[in-house]
Each structure stands twice: as C-alpha cells, then as structure tokens.
Scaffold this motif. Sequence first.
Motif, mmCIF file in Angstrom:
data_model
loop_
_atom_site.group_PDB
_atom_site.id
_atom_site.type_symbol
_atom_site.label_atom_id
_atom_site.label_comp_id
_atom_site.label_asym_id
_atom_site.label_seq_id
_atom_site.Cartn_x
_atom_site.Cartn_y
_atom_site.Cartn_z
ATOM 1 N N UNK A 104 0.816 -1.197 0.000
ATOM 2 C CA UNK A 104 0.000 0.000 0.000
ATOM 3 C C UNK A 104 0.851 1.249 0.000
ATOM 4 N N UNK A 105 0.195 2.399 0.154
ATOM 5 C CA UNK A 105 0.862 3.693 0.040
ATOM 6 C C UNK A 105 1.694 4.035 1.267
ATOM 7 N N UNK A 106 1.419 3.400 2.402
ATOM 8 C CA UNK A 106 2.123 3.726 3.636
ATOM 9 C C UNK A 106 2.726 2.482 4.267
ATOM 10 N N UNK A 107 3.838 2.672 4.962
ATOM 11 C CA UNK A 107 4.393 1.605 5.776
ATOM 12 C C UNK A 107 3.507 1.433 7.008
ATOM 13 N N UNK A 108 3.140 0.206 7.298
ATOM 14 C CA UNK A 108 2.274 -0.062 8.444
ATOM 15 C C UNK A 108 2.999 0.321 9.737
ATOM 16 N N UNK A 109 2.242 0.882 10.673
ATOM 17 C CA UNK A 109 2.798 1.234 11.985
ATOM 18 C C UNK A 109 1.676 1.179 13.018
ATOM 19 N N UNK A 110 1.990 0.799 14.257
ATOM 20 C CA UNK A 110 0.962 0.764 15.306
ATOM 21 C C UNK A 110 0.497 2.170 15.660
ATOM 22 N N UNK A 111 -0.703 2.246 16.234
ATOM 23 C CA UNK A 111 -1.320 3.527 16.596
ATOM 24 C C UNK A 111 -1.801 3.442 18.043
ATOM 25 N N UNK A 112 -2.095 4.592 18.683
ATOM 26 C CA UNK A 112 -2.497 4.566 20.097
ATOM 27 C C UNK A 112 -3.706 3.678 20.402
ATOM 28 N N UNK A 113 -4.735 3.725 19.556
ATOM 29 C CA UNK A 113 -5.925 2.903 19.768
ATOM 30 C C UNK A 113 -5.905 1.754 18.756
ATOM 31 N N UNK A 114 -5.835 0.520 19.212
ATOM 32 C CA UNK A 114 -5.846 -0.599 18.266
ATOM 33 C C UNK A 114 -7.095 -0.558 17.391
ATOM 34 N N UNK A 115 -6.979 -0.947 16.122
ATOM 35 C CA UNK A 115 -8.130 -0.845 15.212
ATOM 36 C C UNK A 115 -9.342 -1.654 15.667
ATOM 37 N N UNK A 116 -9.134 -2.731 16.425
ATOM 38 C CA UNK A 116 -10.283 -3.477 16.942
ATOM 39 C C UNK A 116 -11.113 -2.603 17.875
ATOM 40 N N UNK A 117 -10.448 -1.840 18.748
ATOM 41 C CA UNK A 117 -11.178 -0.956 19.661
ATOM 42 C C UNK A 117 -11.887 0.156 18.898
ATOM 43 N N UNK A 118 -11.219 0.669 17.840
ATOM 44 C CA UNK A 118 -11.860 1.693 17.018
ATOM 45 C C UNK A 118 -13.119 1.142 16.356
ATOM 46 N N UNK A 119 -13.023 -0.054 15.796
ATOM 47 C CA UNK A 119 -14.169 -0.657 15.117
ATOM 48 C C UNK A 119 -15.336 -0.889 16.064
ATOM 49 N N UNK A 120 -15.038 -1.154 17.337
ATOM 50 C CA UNK A 120 -16.089 -1.477 18.308
ATOM 51 C C UNK A 120 -16.698 -0.255 18.981
ATOM 52 N N UNK A 121 -16.030 0.902 18.913
ATOM 53 C CA UNK A 121 -16.473 2.035 19.734
ATOM 54 C C UNK A 121 -16.862 3.282 18.950
ATOM 55 N N UNK A 122 -16.849 3.228 17.627
ATOM 56 C CA UNK A 122 -17.130 4.441 16.854
ATOM 57 C C UNK A 122 -18.462 4.378 16.116
ATOM 58 N N UNK A 123 -19.315 3.437 16.471
ATOM 59 C CA UNK A 123 -20.657 3.385 15.894
ATOM 60 C C UNK A 123 -20.640 3.261 14.385
ATOM 61 N N UNK A 124 -21.509 4.009 13.721
ATOM 62 C CA UNK A 124 -21.595 3.942 12.262
ATOM 63 C C UNK A 124 -20.314 4.421 11.578
ATOM 64 N N UNK A 125 -19.528 5.264 12.280
ATOM 65 C CA UNK A 125 -18.276 5.760 11.695
ATOM 66 C C UNK A 125 -17.256 4.638 11.490
ATOM 67 N N UNK A 126 -17.458 3.497 12.150
ATOM 68 C CA UNK A 126 -16.526 2.375 11.999
ATOM 69 C C UNK A 126 -16.496 1.855 10.567
ATOM 70 N N UNK A 127 -17.526 2.179 9.792
ATOM 71 C CA UNK A 127 -17.564 1.770 8.387
ATOM 72 C C UNK A 127 -16.838 2.753 7.475
ATOM 73 N N UNK A 128 -16.298 3.830 8.048
ATOM 74 C CA UNK A 128 -15.606 4.853 7.269
ATOM 75 C C UNK A 128 -14.093 4.730 7.463
ATOM 76 N N UNK A 129 -13.319 4.751 6.380
ATOM 77 C CA UNK A 129 -11.852 4.704 6.516
ATOM 78 C C UNK A 129 -11.282 5.879 7.300
ATOM 79 N N UNK A 130 -12.048 6.956 7.459
ATOM 80 C CA UNK A 130 -11.515 8.171 8.074
ATOM 81 C C UNK A 130 -11.185 8.008 9.555
ATOM 82 N N UNK A 131 -11.729 6.989 10.214
ATOM 83 C CA UNK A 131 -11.442 6.816 11.654
ATOM 84 C C UNK A 131 -10.227 5.929 11.889
ATOM 85 N N UNK A 132 -9.643 5.406 10.824
ATOM 86 C CA UNK A 132 -8.460 4.564 10.943
ATOM 87 C C UNK A 132 -7.263 5.314 10.373
ATOM 88 N N UNK A 133 -6.182 5.407 11.125
ATOM 89 C CA UNK A 133 -5.002 6.151 10.689
ATOM 90 C C UNK A 133 -4.465 5.585 9.377
#
Length: 296
Positions: A104-133
């Motif tokens: 992909x366009x970026x080298x993968x790197x960890x972020x403060x909030x694991x993506x599993x927690x983001x997917x579980x806690x952002x409601x309908x926004x979890x379906x949007x790429x914008x909430x994932x770094x």
Amino acid sequence: RYSVIITAHDSLKFNHALNVTFYSDFIPQTPGFNPLYHQVPIVYHDNAPIKTFTAIEDHEVKWADELAMEPRDKQMLLEPVDQHIVVNVKVLNREMGMSIHAYGHYAYAPVPVPPLYTALTTGDMALSPSVYAPQLNAIILKHNHVVELELRNSFAPIMHTYHSHGHAFQVVESGLAKINSSIPVKRFKGRYPMRRDTITLAAGQYVRVRIKADNPGVWYQHCHQEQHNLSGMAFTFIEAPDVMQQTLRVPQEMLEFCRILGHPTQGNSAGHFGSDMTGIDPPLAINGTANSITGT
C-alpha cells in the motif's frame, strides 16, 4: 506453505532421513548458507540403520501449482465478486542500502488505539476509513461480501510471501504484473479452487485470491518474511465492523491492562472521535501506484 500427510512404513528395519533444502532469491547463493540444507531423522527403531537414498536435483522436482490443485473439502468457487481490491507492493530505498517494503501507500505502523477498539467504539463511523489512521492501510469489508484481492508485485525486485489472518483464501489467477507481457495468464478453470493462508508473490508477478467476508473482526495481513513485516509490509482488513459491534466484546481484563499502561481504548486511531488524528505521527509514505478498491 504446505501441510502434507505422510504414510509411515510398516517395518522397523530402517530409520529414514527427512531432507529439506531452503532457497532464498533475495540474497546471493553462498555455500553452506544459500541454499541451506537441513536433515532430521525419522526414527522407527533406536538400533536400526538410516536408509540412504539418491539425492534429487532441483530440475527433477515437479513443483506444486496452486491453480492445478483442489482442496480436500471441495469448497466451490466463490462468486459473484462484490468487491475487487488491488494492493500494490511498494519499495522505499533508504540510506546505507536499507529498504522498506509495504503493501500500500504507507508503511504499516501501530497507533495509540488498536483498530479493533476503534471498530467497536465508533458506531456507524466504523464503516468509514476516516477513523483509521493511514498507516494501518485499513480496508473495510462488508459482511458476507465476496472479495477478490489482487496482489501486485510490480516494483519490488524480490519475491514476497503474503500471509492472511482470519481467512483461508481461494487462489484463482496469477500472471506477470507488466503491461503487454507475452507470458500467459493462468486462471483456475475448475469448480474447487485451492485454498491457502499463505502464498508466494514472485518479483514481477500478480496473484488474485478470493474470500467471503463471513468472519467479523480486525485481521492483520502481512508479508511472512519477518524483516519485511517489521518494516511495515502489512495492511488490515476491518471486516464487518457493524456486525462486530453486535457480537464481539473485549474482555474486561484487556481493557484494564490498557488502562494501567495509559493506552486509550475507544475512539479513532488517535483516541478522538471523527477524523481528528491529532497526536499521531505522520505515516511514512511509499511512492508508487496507489491501491484501488471497486465495488460496494
């Protein structure tokens, strides 16, 4: 990688040797190192001699072809395709001969909030790429969609080994990832394509694989060569986050562990809501052709 079933001999007369030869195509051939030979005994009886055999040269070996094989459980070809995803292998050459490989366009790197927690806690926004770094290289899959993933190793001068967590994919096509190539494309023509969780992607090659997004979760996809994985050659499937929110729960012990370490457990990748990524280091961009996603 392959799993094999070996039928044992019914005699204790001999022990046998298992010979393995390891090759690497991204380091020079070096006697005693590349190829690397490894031998282990298969013991039938402590006092039995090891039976010798004639070594087989490489040109005599009939190499396996995934597109000509069928799985034992005979899973039908997944169709029709709902979503087609193209992932390009990228290379960033750095000083001192070092290079970074990426899916992909970026080298993968960890972020403060694991993506599993983001997917579980952002409601309908979890379906949007914008909430994932961006450095997560997140790809959102809809529940039960048939997804065709095309991996293209157009730019890297060496082979890579793609490994999938969460799915065993069907291998449906391979070819040379260059325009106007004279090498024919190989396509699966039967009813039951071979399934793998790991496949080699040679230099200049592309492969197409298919999965059904029926396993909600956050699944890490990466190169199985550890030095490439550690340098950021990975992307993430965010699979059916709306279903995840109804069916998955993080154990309280994990949330408490994160709290003790001072790590946030909700919000986008930065711990905020919406697309605000304040506080996250900018991603390392790798030049080249961008990935693409088609389908709904």
